[in-house]
Write a protein that holds these residues in place. Structure first.
Motif, PDB file in Angstrom:
ATOM      1  N   SER A  41       0.897  -1.229  -0.030  1.00 23.24           N
ATOM      2  CA  SER A  41       0.044  -0.109  -0.005  1.00 23.24           C
ATOM      3  C   SER A  41       0.969   1.397  -0.008  1.00 23.24           C
ATOM      4  CB  SER A  41      -0.919   0.080   1.385  1.00 23.24           C
ATOM      5  OG  SER A  41      -0.076  -0.199   2.403  1.00 23.24           O
ATOM      6  N   THR A  42       2.073   1.221   0.121  1.00 26.27           N
ATOM      7  CA  THR A  42       3.028   2.383   0.473  1.00 26.27           C
ATOM      8  C   THR A  42       3.601   2.707  -0.866  1.00 26.27           C
ATOM      9  OG1 THR A  42       3.885   1.849   2.659  1.00 26.27           O
ATOM     10  CG2 THR A  42       5.110   3.398   1.491  1.00 26.27           C
ATOM     11  N   ILE A  43       3.923   1.848  -1.764  1.00 26.73           N
ATOM     12  CA  ILE A  43       4.824   2.039  -3.281  1.00 26.73           C
ATOM     13  C   ILE A  43       3.608   2.194  -4.257  1.00 26.73           C
ATOM     14  CG2 ILE A  43       6.518   0.634  -2.377  1.00 26.73           C
ATOM     15  CD1 ILE A  43       5.591  -1.370  -4.231  1.00 26.73           C
ATOM     16  N   ARG A  44       4.003   2.649  -5.279  1.00 27.80           N
ATOM     17  CA  ARG A  44       3.274   2.966  -6.574  1.00 27.80           C
ATOM     18  C   ARG A  44       2.936   1.494  -7.263  1.00 27.80           C
ATOM     19  NH1 ARG A  44       7.433   6.234  -9.785  1.00 27.80           N
ATOM     20  NH2 ARG A  44       8.673   4.312  -9.209  1.00 27.80           N
ATOM     21  N   ALA A  45       1.771   1.523  -8.086  1.00 26.80           N
ATOM     22  CA  ALA A  45       1.397   0.413  -8.836  1.00 26.80           C
ATOM     23  C   ALA A  45       2.342  -0.019  -9.659  1.00 26.80           C
ATOM     24  CB  ALA A  45      -0.146   0.705  -9.417  1.00 26.80           C
ATOM     25  N   ILE A  48       8.401   4.341   3.457  1.00 25.73           N
ATOM     26  CA  ILE A  48       8.269   2.798   3.953  1.00 25.73           C
ATOM     27  C   ILE A  48       8.652   2.469   5.381  1.00 25.73           C
ATOM     28  CG2 ILE A  48       9.207   0.679   3.390  1.00 25.73           C
ATOM     29  CD1 ILE A  48       9.586   1.477   0.515  1.00 25.73           C
ATOM     30  N   PHE A  49       9.800   3.068   5.721  1.00 29.64           N
ATOM     31  CA  PHE A  49       9.985   2.907   7.079  1.00 29.64           C
ATOM     32  C   PHE A  49       8.785   3.572   8.021  1.00 29.64           C
ATOM     33  CE2 PHE A  49      15.040   1.963   7.753  1.00 29.64           C
ATOM     34  CZ  PHE A  49      14.798   1.015   6.616  1.00 29.64           C
ATOM     35  N   SER A  50       8.402   4.757   7.791  1.00 32.60           N
ATOM     36  CA  SER A  50       7.430   5.455   8.610  1.00 32.60           C
ATOM     37  C   SER A  50       6.146   4.564   8.550  1.00 32.60           C
ATOM     38  CB  SER A  50       7.094   6.815   7.840  1.00 32.60           C
ATOM     39  OG  SER A  50       6.286   7.322   8.733  1.00 32.60           O
ATOM     40  N   ALA A  51       5.801   3.863   7.383  1.00 39.83           N
ATOM     41  CA  ALA A  51       4.413   3.099   7.156  1.00 39.83           C
ATOM     42  C   ALA A  51       4.584   2.060   7.840  1.00 39.83           C
ATOM     43  CB  ALA A  51       3.974   3.239   5.708  1.00 39.83           C
ATOM     44  N   ALA A  52       5.634   1.139   7.527  1.00 35.55           N
ATOM     45  CA  ALA A  52       5.700   0.063   7.908  1.00 35.55           C
ATOM     46  C   ALA A  52       6.292  -0.586   9.146  1.00 35.55           C
ATOM     47  CB  ALA A  52       6.554  -1.016   6.795  1.00 35.55           C
ATOM     48  N   SER A  53       7.109   0.487   9.746  1.00 36.16           N
ATOM     49  CA  SER A  53       7.609   0.277  11.064  1.00 36.16           C
ATOM     50  C   SER A  53       6.863   0.685  12.234  1.00 36.16           C
ATOM     51  CB  SER A  53       8.834   1.098  11.316  1.00 36.16           C
ATOM     52  OG  SER A  53      10.022   0.532  10.290  1.00 36.16           O
ATOM     53  N   GLY A  54       6.932  -0.003  13.141  1.00 34.74           N
ATOM     54  CA  GLY A  54       6.129   0.376  14.535  1.00 34.74           C
ATOM     55  C   GLY A  54       5.311  -0.723  15.028  1.00 34.74           C
ATOM     56  N   GLU A  55       4.154  -0.392  15.575  1.00 39.70           N
ATOM     57  CA  GLU A  55       3.554  -1.592  16.376  1.00 39.70           C
ATOM     58  C   GLU A  55       2.250  -2.335  15.538  1.00 39.70           C
ATOM     59  OE1 GLU A  55       0.866  -0.560  20.002  1.00 39.70           O
ATOM     60  OE2 GLU A  55       2.944  -1.204  20.992  1.00 39.70           O
ATOM     61  N   TYR A  56       2.363  -3.656  15.566  1.00 43.58           N
ATOM     62  CA  TYR A  56       1.259  -4.327  14.974  1.00 43.58           C
ATOM     63  C   TYR A  56       0.667  -5.055  16.154  1.00 43.58           C
ATOM     64  CZ  TYR A  56       3.585  -3.643  10.462  1.00 43.58           C
ATOM     65  OH  TYR A  56       4.175  -3.026   9.324  1.00 43.58           O
ATOM     66  N   GLU A  57      -0.680  -5.226  16.007  1.00 42.86           N
ATOM     67  CA  GLU A  57      -1.366  -5.906  16.831  1.00 42.86           C
ATOM     68  C   GLU A  57      -1.961  -7.366  16.135  1.00 42.86           C
ATOM     69  OE1 GLU A  57      -5.388  -5.788  19.868  1.00 42.86           O
ATOM     70  OE2 GLU A  57      -4.510  -3.937  18.684  1.00 42.86           O
ATOM     71  N   ILE A  58      -1.552  -8.368  16.467  1.00 45.03           N
ATOM     72  CA  ILE A  58      -1.725  -9.773  16.000  1.00 45.03           C
ATOM     73  C   ILE A  58      -2.046 -10.771  16.994  1.00 45.03           C
ATOM     74  CG2 ILE A  58      -0.665 -11.640  14.671  1.00 45.03           C
ATOM     75  CD1 ILE A  58       1.299  -9.651  13.570  1.00 45.03           C
ATOM     76  N   LYS A  59      -3.383 -11.260  16.779  1.00 43.51           N
ATOM     77  CA  LYS A  59      -3.891 -12.347  17.786  1.00 43.51           C
ATOM     78  C   LYS A  59      -3.731 -11.513  19.182  1.00 43.51           C
ATOM     79  CE  LYS A  59      -2.627 -16.282  15.319  1.00 43.51           C
ATOM     80  NZ  LYS A  59      -1.914 -17.662  15.300  1.00 43.51           N
ATOM     81  N   SER A  60      -4.441 -10.128  19.242  1.00 46.71           N
ATOM     82  CA  SER A  60      -4.653  -9.661  20.615  1.00 46.71           C
ATOM     83  C   SER A  60      -3.262  -9.105  21.130  1.00 46.71           C
ATOM     84  CB  SER A  60      -5.507 -10.445  21.520  1.00 46.71           C
ATOM     85  OG  SER A  60      -6.737 -10.492  20.968  1.00 46.71           O
TER      86      SER A  60
END
Length: 755
Positions: free
Chosen positions: A399-403, A435-447
């Motif tokens: 979702s971050t890069i171009r088509a 990309i670093f800004s969008a993909a890095s960080g906190e992910y919530e998976i299975k609570s």
């Protein structure tokens, strides 16, 4: 008797009849004329008159009688149906090899063919004289009469012969009305031939109904004349519903990709007079809106050479198999977990990108992206959790890069991005930071929440390479440099990396040769009691003696591990160190030897036996050794190492955690693994300046050791202040340059005061 003989006999007969009539008439004329004239007595004249009158009258009577008979015969022939050329037609009918006959309503035969005679094994005269009533039994003759009274124009009757013979006594007779009343044309049908033909038709019908392919037949105008059940099922129409309709109207074929109409294969097969096969992309949509993918083959139907009666189309429903082929093709070029292009498809797109960039003289970038600490996440939360994280990361990157750009997963936690048609490095920096800004960080998976960060390496076309292989290699090297520099970092490829890679390659070759020459030796660094500074342990440190130079482990140990000789190198050092230690232990029975182990040592199935073999050879016990393993790799592979650590502990070896505090310290896990000591990393010791506030971290580590009930060792002690502060806070043992730098076996003897 042939027809010519019959004609001569009939002519002779008519002549005699004419003469007899002429004699009688001439006698009457003679009596009348001469009696009236009174000229009897002139015999010569009378005789002359008799001959003359006899000839004239006889000739005339012969002509009249013969002509009348011929006229009546011709009239009868015309009535029966032979027409003007009756003799010719009659002869043709009689000589026919087909079993045919003309029968009158009273059952008499007017004419029979040679084929009929041969079929019933009777002569022509026998058949004609006897008629049908003598040929078939009474029941069959009654059946013939009933057919006449029924008024049917055509029927097939099953009759039986009256007389028994070598032939079958059963006849199948086909009867037809002629244009004359009371005259019928009959034809015998061969039962065997009819039965065989019927069986063939039944077999053909069963075969066409049983085959798994759809079959459709058309006439020469392309109108449907037959469909088998498979075709009916696919079209959702019955054969009678589409009979007579144009094929293109019932089953319009289209191209699966373009949806454009395809040429009518029926007309193509008939016009080309050969089998026509359509491409594998043929499909059609039935009247219910269901779309089917089909493979089509169409052939003309020949009645005679060069004469076509229509065409037959055979098709297979390949919807499922085509979907499966598409799925297999997709899986061959895409990652099964994330759905992203895999290494194979990426390679193809890189090749195409190189061609486009060369043609249009623009640049593009290849970015190697690695998910940091993914192994630790996998081990702590499970592989299912790790898979879900990778899916979330893949979605973020896409979702971050171009088509027009490509995100590819080439395995594990490694992603490769192809950023096409970029302007310069500034553009790439903007993309990678986005990309670093969008993909890095906190992910919530299975609570459960988990943080993700990346390291990236970047290679540019054409500066860093003009082909796919070189660009991938350069981006990979840059990514490894980024991981060494620090997490959440990206590096552009530069020629220095090539030099480093070349250096590492040369170093690997040198290390392999050094192991063969046994150039690796042990150095020892004392571990002293924090209170009285007495030596209680010796830590073994590997050194490479290359000529007169002694090289520290930091300069070669990682390269040795990558070259696959780390375990071999360590065992070479351990063997020498244990041999020296066996001499020291004789003077100091409480002394312990500390050996540094890597994860590879512990996972090596032979390591345990090799180590125990060395101890047995020098009559030493496991209790005299402390095995050290760094905290970070220990926590990353805790599940894999647990059983091996427990085994070594049961054997009597003391276990120590090295570089404590650098990993994500998990006291509960450390307590579960039953370690005997922890070694505080030098980075915490260097922060001790005696001001109190900076000493807090070291104190925390000491308190953790106390809470776990284990021995606490501080590494990197370089001043009296550090030693005193650590001791006052309850640290048990100290190690560092303040007490002694690592030294060889001869120097350590002096420190131990061994004679």
């Amino acid at each position: 008797m042939n027809r010519v003989t019959q004609k001569l006999l009939f002519s002779f007969f008519f002549l005699l009849v004419g003469l007899s009539f002429g004699v009688q008439i001439s006698q009457l004329v003679e009596n009348f004329l001469f009696a009236e004239a009174g000229i009897y007595g002139n015999e010569a004249m009378i005789e002359l008159f008799n001959y003359f009158s006899l000839g004239i009258v006889g000739f005339v009577m012969a002509i009249v009688a013969g002509g009348g008979v011929i006229y009546l015969a011709r009239k009868k022939q015309q009535e029966i149906g032979f027409g003007e050329h009756g003799e010719l037609y009659y002869e043709v009918f009689r000589e026919s090899l087909n079993a045919q006959f003309l029968v009158c309503e009273n059952g008499s035969f007017y004419a029979v063919s040679q084929g009929m005679c041969a079929r019933v094994e009777l002569q022509e005269l026998e058949l004609i004289s006897g008629g049908m009533s003598q040929l078939v039994d009474e029941k069959s003759f009654v059946q013939f009469k009933e057919w006449q009274s029924s008024g049917k124009d055509f029927d097939q009757l099953e009759l039986r012969l009256r007389s028994q013979s070598n032939v079958s006594n059963q006849l199948i007779v086909s009867l037809n009305h002629t244009h004359l009343n009371g005259v019928f044309l009959g034809q015998l049908i061969d039962i065997k031939e009819q039965t065989q033909r019927q069986k063939q038709h039944e077999l053909l019908a069963i075969t066409l109904s049983s085959v798994g392919d759809g079959v459709i037949c058309t006439d020469t105008e392309g109108k449907i004349s037959f469909m088998n059940p498979v075709a009916e099922a696919v079209l959702a129409l019955l054969s009678r519903e589409v009979e007579g309709k144009p094929f293109n109207e019932v089953m319009p074929l289209i191209n699966e990709e373009s949806k454009e109409p395809m040429e009518d294969p029926m007309q193509s097969a008939m016009s080309e007079m050969q089998t026509v096969s359509l491409s594998q992309l043929a499909c059609f949509r039935n009247h219910l809106g269901l779309e089917f993918a089909v493979e089509v083959s169409c052939s003309p139907i020949f009645v005679k050479p060069e004469e076509i009666a229509g065409a037959v189309l055979v098709f297979q429903d390949v919807t499922e198999s085509r979907l499966m082929r598409k799925k297999m093709a997709h899986l061959a070029h895409h990652d099964a977990l994330s759905g992203l292009p895999n290494r194979l498809l990426l390679q193809d797109r890189l090749i195409q990108a190189c061609k486009r960039a060369k043609r249009h003289a623009h640049q593009f970038a290849v970015i190697f992206l690695d998910l940091n600490k993914f192994k630790l996440i996998n081990d702590n939360f499970g592989h299912d959790f790790g898979d879900e994280l990778l899916k979330h990361v893949a979605n973020k990157l896409t979702s971050t890069i171009r088509a027009c750009d490509t995100v590819s997963r080439i395995g594990g936690d490694e992603f490769v991005l192809l950023i096409d048609a970029m302007e310069d490095r500034r553009h790439v920096r903007l993309v990678i930071e986005k990309i670093f800004s969008a993909a890095s960080g906190e992910y919530e998976i299975k609570s459960t929440k988990v943080k993700a960060s990346f390291s990236a390496g970047i290679a540019l076309y054409p500066n860093d390479g003009d082909n796919a292989e070189t660009l991938m290699k350069c981006a990979d090297m840059a990514m490894y440099r980024a991981k060494k520099v620090g997490h959440s970092n990206y590096q552009f490829y530069c020629t220095t990396l090539d030099k480093e890679a070349e250096y590492c390659h040369e170093r690997e070759n040198e290390l392999i040769k050094a192991v063969e020459r046994r150039e690796f030796i042990p150095y020892f660094q004392p571990v002293v009691n924090a209170q009285n500074h007495q030596i209680e342990k010796l830590e073994v440190l590997a050194r490479w003696k290359s000529g007169d130079e002694v090289i520290e482990a930091q300069q070669f140990i990682d390269i040795a591990d990558e070259a696959g000789i780390g375990n071999q190198l360590s065992m070479q050092v351990f063997e020498q160190a244990i041999e020296v230690f066996s001499k020291f232990i004789a003077h100091n029975g409480s002394l312990q030897l500390c050996l540094n182990l890597s994860v590879k040592h512990l996972l090596d199935g032979d390591f345990e036996d090799q180590l125990l073999g060395l101890l047995e050879r020098h009559h030493l016990n496991p209790e005299q050794f402390e095995l050290e393993i760094a905290e970070r790799p220990l926590l990353e592979r805790a599940d894999d190492l647990r059983s091996r650590l427990e085994t070594l502990s049961r054997l009597g070896f003391k276990m120590s955690i090295d570089d404590f505090g650098l990993g994500q310290t998990n006291p509960a896990l450390l307590k579960e693994l039953h370690f005997d000591s922890i070694k505080i990393d030098p980075s915490f010791v260097r922060e001790i300046y005696g001001t109190g506030q900076e000493d807090d971290l070291a104190s925390v580590m000491i308190n953790i050791a106390k809470s776990l009930g284990v021995n606490c060792i501080a590494e990197g002690v370089e001043s009296e202040l550090q030693a005193r502060t650590l001791a006052s806070n309850g640290c048990n043992q100290l190690q560092g340059h303040f007490f002694s730098v690592p030294v060889g076996s001869e120097e350590i003897e002096h420190l131990l005061k061994v004679d």
